[in-house]
Every structure is written in C-alpha cells, then in structure tokens.
Design a protein around this motif. Sequence first.
Motif, PDB file in Angstrom:
ATOM      1  N   TRP A  49       0.856  -1.180   0.000  1.00 52.72           N
ATOM      2  CA  TRP A  49       0.000   0.000   0.000  1.00 52.72           C
ATOM      3  C   TRP A  49       0.892   1.229   0.000  1.00 52.72           C
ATOM      4  CZ3 TRP A  49      -5.130   0.212  -0.773  1.00 52.72           C
ATOM      5  CH2 TRP A  49      -5.892  -0.939  -0.548  1.00 52.72           C
ATOM      6  N   PHE A  50       0.555   2.152  -0.873  1.00 49.08           N
ATOM      7  CA  PHE A  50       1.231   3.438  -0.966  1.00 49.08           C
ATOM      8  C   PHE A  50       0.162   4.521  -0.938  1.00 49.08           C
ATOM      9  CE2 PHE A  50       5.548   2.095  -2.166  1.00 49.08           C
ATOM     10  CZ  PHE A  50       5.319   0.760  -2.458  1.00 49.08           C
ATOM     11  N   ARG A  51       0.571   5.745  -0.716  1.00 48.60           N
ATOM     12  CA  ARG A  51      -0.390   6.842  -0.722  1.00 48.60           C
ATOM     13  C   ARG A  51       0.247   8.104  -1.275  1.00 48.60           C
ATOM     14  NH1 ARG A  51      -0.978   7.816   5.859  1.00 48.60           N
ATOM     15  NH2 ARG A  51       1.071   8.806   6.181  1.00 48.60           N
ATOM     16  N   ARG A  52      -0.633   8.956  -1.822  1.00 42.78           N
ATOM     17  CA  ARG A  52      -0.191  10.251  -2.309  1.00 42.78           C
ATOM     18  C   ARG A  52      -1.130  11.311  -1.763  1.00 42.78           C
ATOM     19  NH1 ARG A  52       2.799  11.586  -6.869  1.00 42.78           N
ATOM     20  NH2 ARG A  52       2.389   9.550  -7.819  1.00 42.78           N
TER      21      ARG A  52
ATOM     22  N   SER B  16       5.451   6.337  10.076  1.00 45.59           N
ATOM     23  CA  SER B  16       4.329   7.240  10.329  1.00 45.59           C
ATOM     24  C   SER B  16       3.021   6.510  10.624  1.00 45.59           C
ATOM     25  CB  SER B  16       4.125   8.176   9.130  1.00 45.59           C
ATOM     26  OG  SER B  16       3.870   7.421   7.959  1.00 45.59           O
ATOM     27  N   VAL B  17       2.942   5.230  10.258  1.00 46.91           N
ATOM     28  CA  VAL B  17       1.694   4.490  10.475  1.00 46.91           C
ATOM     29  C   VAL B  17       1.877   3.309  11.419  1.00 46.91           C
ATOM     30  CG1 VAL B  17       0.930   5.150   8.163  1.00 46.91           C
ATOM     31  CG2 VAL B  17       1.935   2.877   8.527  1.00 46.91           C
ATOM     32  N   LYS B  18       3.096   3.044  11.811  1.00 43.04           N
ATOM     33  CA  LYS B  18       3.379   1.887  12.665  1.00 43.04           C
ATOM     34  C   LYS B  18       2.596   2.000  13.969  1.00 43.04           C
ATOM     35  CE  LYS B  18       7.489   0.607  11.980  1.00 43.04           C
ATOM     36  NZ  LYS B  18       8.972   0.516  11.980  1.00 43.04           N
ATOM     37  N   GLY B  19       1.918   0.903  14.328  1.00 48.30           N
ATOM     38  CA  GLY B  19       1.114   0.900  15.540  1.00 48.30           C
ATOM     39  C   GLY B  19      -0.317   1.355  15.321  1.00 48.30           C
ATOM     40  N   ARG B  20      -0.604   1.952  14.178  1.00 45.93           N
ATOM     41  CA  ARG B  20      -1.959   2.410  13.878  1.00 45.93           C
ATOM     42  C   ARG B  20      -2.593   1.632  12.718  1.00 45.93           C
ATOM     43  NH1 ARG B  20      -2.816   7.382  11.939  1.00 45.93           N
ATOM     44  NH2 ARG B  20      -0.767   7.564  10.939  1.00 45.93           N
TER      45      ARG B  20
ATOM     46  N   LYS C  39      -5.499  10.278  11.379  1.00 43.00           N
ATOM     47  CA  LYS C  39      -5.145  11.684  11.553  1.00 43.00           C
ATOM     48  C   LYS C  39      -5.413  12.426  10.246  1.00 43.00           C
ATOM     49  CE  LYS C  39      -1.260  10.247  14.481  1.00 43.00           C
ATOM     50  NZ  LYS C  39       0.212  10.312  14.670  1.00 43.00           N
ATOM     51  N   PRO C  40      -5.636  13.728  10.316  1.00 45.02           N
ATOM     52  CA  PRO C  40      -5.831  14.488   9.075  1.00 45.02           C
ATOM     53  C   PRO C  40      -4.677  14.303   8.083  1.00 45.02           C
ATOM     54  CG  PRO C  40      -6.506  15.802  10.942  1.00 45.02           C
ATOM     55  CD  PRO C  40      -5.893  14.550  11.498  1.00 45.02           C
ATOM     56  N   GLU C  41      -3.482  14.133   8.572  1.00 41.51           N
ATOM     57  CA  GLU C  41      -2.334  13.948   7.680  1.00 41.51           C
ATOM     58  C   GLU C  41      -2.324  12.590   6.984  1.00 41.51           C
ATOM     59  OE1 GLU C  41      -2.286  14.914  10.906  1.00 41.51           O
ATOM     60  OE2 GLU C  41      -0.521  14.101  11.962  1.00 41.51           O
ATOM     61  N   ASP C  42      -3.249  11.710   7.337  1.00 43.28           N
ATOM     62  CA  ASP C  42      -3.403  10.453   6.613  1.00 43.28           C
ATOM     63  C   ASP C  42      -4.248  10.627   5.350  1.00 43.28           C
ATOM     64  OD1 ASP C  42      -3.710   8.821   9.781  1.00 43.28           O
ATOM     65  OD2 ASP C  42      -1.960   8.807   8.462  1.00 43.28           O
TER      66      ASP C  42
ATOM     67  N   GLY D   8      -6.410   3.532  -7.239  1.00 48.42           N
ATOM     68  CA  GLY D   8      -6.415   4.288  -5.992  1.00 48.42           C
ATOM     69  C   GLY D   8      -7.805   4.489  -5.418  1.00 48.42           C
ATOM     70  N   THR D   9      -7.849   4.703  -4.111  1.00 48.59           N
ATOM     71  CA  THR D   9      -9.100   5.003  -3.420  1.00 48.59           C
ATOM     72  C   THR D   9      -8.828   6.160  -2.453  1.00 48.59           C
ATOM     73  OG1 THR D   9     -10.931   4.059  -2.136  1.00 48.59           O
ATOM     74  CG2 THR D   9      -8.722   3.270  -1.588  1.00 48.59           C
ATOM     75  N   GLN D  10      -9.745   7.115  -2.439  1.00 48.61           N
ATOM     76  CA  GLN D  10      -9.538   8.323  -1.645  1.00 48.61           C
ATOM     77  C   GLN D  10      -9.909   8.083  -0.182  1.00 48.61           C
ATOM     78  OE1 GLN D  10      -8.487  11.635  -2.617  1.00 48.61           O
ATOM     79  NE2 GLN D  10      -8.433  11.887  -0.386  1.00 48.61           N
ATOM     80  N   VAL D  11      -9.007   8.482   0.693  1.00 48.62           N
ATOM     81  CA  VAL D  11      -9.268   8.476   2.132  1.00 48.62           C
ATOM     82  C   VAL D  11      -9.121   9.910   2.630  1.00 48.62           C
ATOM     83  CG1 VAL D  11      -8.445   7.704   4.390  1.00 48.62           C
ATOM     84  CG2 VAL D  11      -8.508   6.104   2.459  1.00 48.62           C
ATOM     85  N   THR D  12     -10.167  10.409   3.243  1.00 53.50           N
ATOM     86  CA  THR D  12     -10.150  11.770   3.766  1.00 53.50           C
ATOM     87  C   THR D  12     -10.452  11.730   5.255  1.00 53.50           C
ATOM     88  OG1 THR D  12     -10.913  12.638   1.638  1.00 53.50           O
ATOM     89  CG2 THR D  12     -11.119  14.082   3.562  1.00 53.50           C
TER      90      THR D  12
END
Length: 122
Positions: free
Chosen positions: A35-38, A61-65, A85-88, A115-119
């Motif tokens: 999984w990657f994100r932009r 940045s995502v470890k543990g979550r 978090k908003p930064e995700d 891709g799929t949008q996560v807000t």
Amino acid sequence: VHVVESGGGLVQAGGSLRVSCVASGQTFSSYTMGWFRRAPGKEREFVAAIGWTSSTTYADSVKGRFTIARDNAKNTVYLQMNSLKPEDTAVYYCAAGLVAGPSYRAPLYDYWGQGTQVTVSS
C-alpha cells in the motif's frame, strides 16, 4: 494481474477505516502486496507491505496504527487504519510485485490500482 482498491471514504480524526484490494490471477499468493499513498501536493509514499509469507513492514508514520493483512483464498489484501489523523488524507494505492519480501521500494511493484480516496477530517 489487475488490481482494484475499494473502501475509501470520509472519516473523522481518531476514527477507523479499512481499505481493500482485490488482485486477479491465480498466483496471488506468490505476490508481495503493498500500500502506498499520495497526499495533495506531495510525492507518493510507502505505507505498508506484506510478503508471500505474510511478513510485514510499515512506514514509521503508520506503525502501531495501521495493519496490513492478506487473504489468499479471496485474492485480497486489507489495510486496517485506526487512530486516523488528518495527515493520513491521501489517495491510497495498492500494488503487486514478485518481490522476495515486503518492500517499501515502489519500483519493485509491477501492477498498480487506480487508488481510493481516504479523507480524514479534523
């Protein structure tokens, strides 16, 4: 191999969301899935990966979550995202590659979804 993501959406900060990725083909179990994100205005970044042995690796940045898992019987890989978090906020991409193990290196993945949008709202 054709890769299709689903499950994105809008969630409040602190909430959870699970995105899924289905890959076609009879050799799904042989592939490392990533999984990657932009995020808007940023470069694509690694999130998580799971190898054919189900070994995993995560971005700091995502470890543990976040948790990545695969179901070979369903040709599906999941990304469970908790404590969002908003930064995700980003478009999340699923990728498949014949890699020896889970890797953060995008060029090693041969097949990518749309891709799929996560807000995540604050």
